[in-house]
Design a protein around this motif. Structure first.
Motif, PDB file in Angstrom:
ATOM      1  N   PRO A 167     -29.146  58.641  -1.517  1.00  0.00           N
ATOM      2  CA  PRO A 167     -28.719  57.468  -0.738  1.00  0.00           C
ATOM      3  C   PRO A 167     -28.057  57.906   0.577  1.00  0.00           C
ATOM      4  O   PRO A 167     -27.263  58.856   0.590  1.00  0.00           O
ATOM      5  N   ALA A 168     -28.409  57.205   1.644  1.00  0.00           N
ATOM      6  CA  ALA A 168     -27.913  57.594   2.968  1.00  0.00           C
ATOM      7  C   ALA A 168     -26.386  57.599   3.012  1.00  0.00           C
ATOM      8  O   ALA A 168     -25.782  58.446   3.677  1.00  0.00           O
ATOM      9  N   ASP A 169     -25.765  56.670   2.289  1.00  0.00           N
ATOM     10  CA  ASP A 169     -24.298  56.582   2.322  1.00  0.00           C
ATOM     11  C   ASP A 169     -23.643  57.421   1.223  1.00  0.00           C
ATOM     12  O   ASP A 169     -22.421  57.410   1.079  1.00  0.00           O
ATOM     13  N   GLY A 170     -24.444  58.131   0.433  1.00  0.00           N
ATOM     14  CA  GLY A 170     -23.886  58.981  -0.619  1.00  0.00           C
ATOM     15  C   GLY A 170     -23.338  58.223  -1.825  1.00  0.00           C
ATOM     16  O   GLY A 170     -22.763  58.826  -2.727  1.00  0.00           O
ATOM     17  N   ASP A 171     -23.528  56.912  -1.857  1.00  0.00           N
ATOM     18  CA  ASP A 171     -22.944  56.097  -2.931  1.00  0.00           C
ATOM     19  C   ASP A 171     -23.888  56.015  -4.136  1.00  0.00           C
ATOM     20  O   ASP A 171     -24.541  54.996  -4.362  1.00  0.00           O
ATOM     21  N   GLU A 175     -25.433  52.599  -6.098  1.00  0.00           N
ATOM     22  CA  GLU A 175     -26.887  52.435  -6.158  1.00  0.00           C
ATOM     23  C   GLU A 175     -27.372  52.396  -7.603  1.00  0.00           C
ATOM     24  O   GLU A 175     -28.238  51.575  -7.958  1.00  0.00           O
TER      25      GLU A 175
END
Lengths: 300, 300
Positions: A167-171, A175
């Motif tokens: 995930p682009a936001d690292g979350d 997700e």
């Protein structure tokens, strides 16, 4: 655990500098993977050059792998193709040859609509009849799955898993919670992008689709076991040994680094199929330095 | 004018709903194009499904076209492939079969580096020996050419032109000036993206690589002639007739619209190769309405 859970190790499909398959090298890589005991082999994934091989070459590689594995490790095979009829043909062939599962990426030239990808997956999944994992890899396919499309596909009879990009936001936690809320309880959610494996597995992902495990399967197994047992400190220590390699993966792409890694590890003399080119010689020293992190007294 | 200047008309490669080539339909489309008198035919471009056809199918389609054209219109043929050896094979075959020029897109799966694309183009251009046009189409290839890379490629012996996508900021004049400043005087710079043809040609582009000219070549010729003669008012009037069609191209993608357009114009009964799907029936009314703009008293 699902067929698609735990560690799935993705071997290269070794080719020489003229682009000819080197079955002996593939066999050796597969044997090393089996001995390390991962949960599956991910044959002919992006790491296995599926997109560059002919249908005939791919069917042959599958048979080489079936012969080596002898059922010792479950086999998942990539069946993505630009045309639906080719992917369906490969899905049927995989079932006939004795593979356990399928991995399907929506390879694209014309940008595909959601409806086209849905129909493509429905047709190919039905043709193969084997458990199938959605291969969500926007960087190579130029198609991004929405959560809603994954949810719709997860309702189809044998679509059982998704292989997600980092995930682009690292979350990962957020997700995973969202995806779990829209898919069946048995649906498996794993990640690719080796440098995110630690965080993905600690966040509760079902599996790691691992490039590096194609060549360093024991080390990848250590990381997977520690993370899936939620041993946070141990996981961090093991992941740190991988850090110089993750840096190379991010800088040059894991696909190119794997060829150089194979040559430094085993002297395989393999090369990627053109237009992809081997990394320059000066990178070899950095690969040797990265490999040194796995040796010495701290290595268990 | 360069082989790659003026109007290049891109025919569909007609296939039926089982994915089989319909040579009779292709021949009819080609004959209509020749009669309209464009500067070249762009066979097996994106519009011609090159990316979805086998090497064997592509060589066959080229021979069908050579037979129909009989040298009446110069023939440019798309030779892009994921593998360098396949593209080089197609380039050699095109020269043997009697094509006049080549169009090469850097089809990608693994994201390619600039160096890889440069080597790929150098190898394939040398293999074919024919004048070659760089096909810059980031939407389908996932690779974007920098001006610097176009400049380096333009120094190679037979790389003579580039087919550009519409500039994001609409600044054709600025882009053309920049590209001309870094390429040889004989290097041809044309555009694809039919709804931008008017502005591209009025800004001084050398050519229009036209999707719509595959089916409406006379109308596309009118637009090209008016714009290349810098008749601004006439160009605007002709372009307005195309506006409803441009709106459909932008909404559904020109590739999908072309299949429906062929079926509405001629009752061809053709379909795109799956996974691409035919447009829903409700779009047909809009296509009929768009076609009506070319009829009636104002049509010359």
């Amino acid at each position: 655990m699902s067929l698609f859970g735990g560690l799935s190790a993705f071997p290269l499909t070794a080719t020489d500098k003229e682009g000819r398959l080197m079955s002996d090298v593939l066999e050796r890589h597969l044997e090393r993977i089996v001995l390390a005991g991962p949960d599956s082999v991910g044959l002919l994934g992006s790491t296995g050059s599926y997109a560059y091989l002919t249908i005939t070459e791919r069917k042959h590689v599958l048979r080489v792998a079936i012969q080596v594995l002898k059922g010792r490790t479950p086999l998942i095979v990539g069946i993505g193709a630009l045309r639906t009829d080719d992917a369906a043909d490969l899905a049927r062939d995989a079932a006939e040859a004795g593979a356990q599962g399928l991995l399907l990426a929506p390879m694209s030239y014309q940008k595909l609509t959601k409806g086209e990808v849905y129909s493509h997956f429905k047709t190919v999944a039905a043709a193969g009849g084997l458990p199938l994992c959605i291969y969500n890899n926007p960087g190579t396919t130029n198609f991004t799955f929405s959560h809603e499309l994954i949810a719709r596909l997860s309702e189809l009879p044998n679509i059982d898993a998704v292989k997600m990009p980092l995930p682009a936001d690292g979350d990962f936690v957020g997700e995973l919670a969202t995806l779990r809320s829209v898919t069946p309880a048995s649906f498996s959610i794993g990640y690719s992008g080796d440098w995110g494996a630690k965080d993905a597995l600690l966040a509760g992902a079902d599996g790691w689709f691992s490039v590096v495990a194609g060549l360093l399967p024991s080390n990848a197994m250590q990381l997977t076991r520690a993370a899936m047992a939620a041993n946070i400190e141990e996981t961090k220590i093991i992941d740190q040994r991988f850090n110089p390699l993750w840096a190379l993966f991010k800088e040059f792409g894991s696909f190119r680094v794997m060829y150089a890694l194979a040559n430094r590890l085993d002297g395989d003399g393999i090369e990627p199929l053109r237009p992809v080119r081997p990394l320059p010689l000066e990178v070899h020293d950095r690969i040797d330095a990265a490999l040194a992190f796995f040796k010495g007294p701290s290595f268990s």
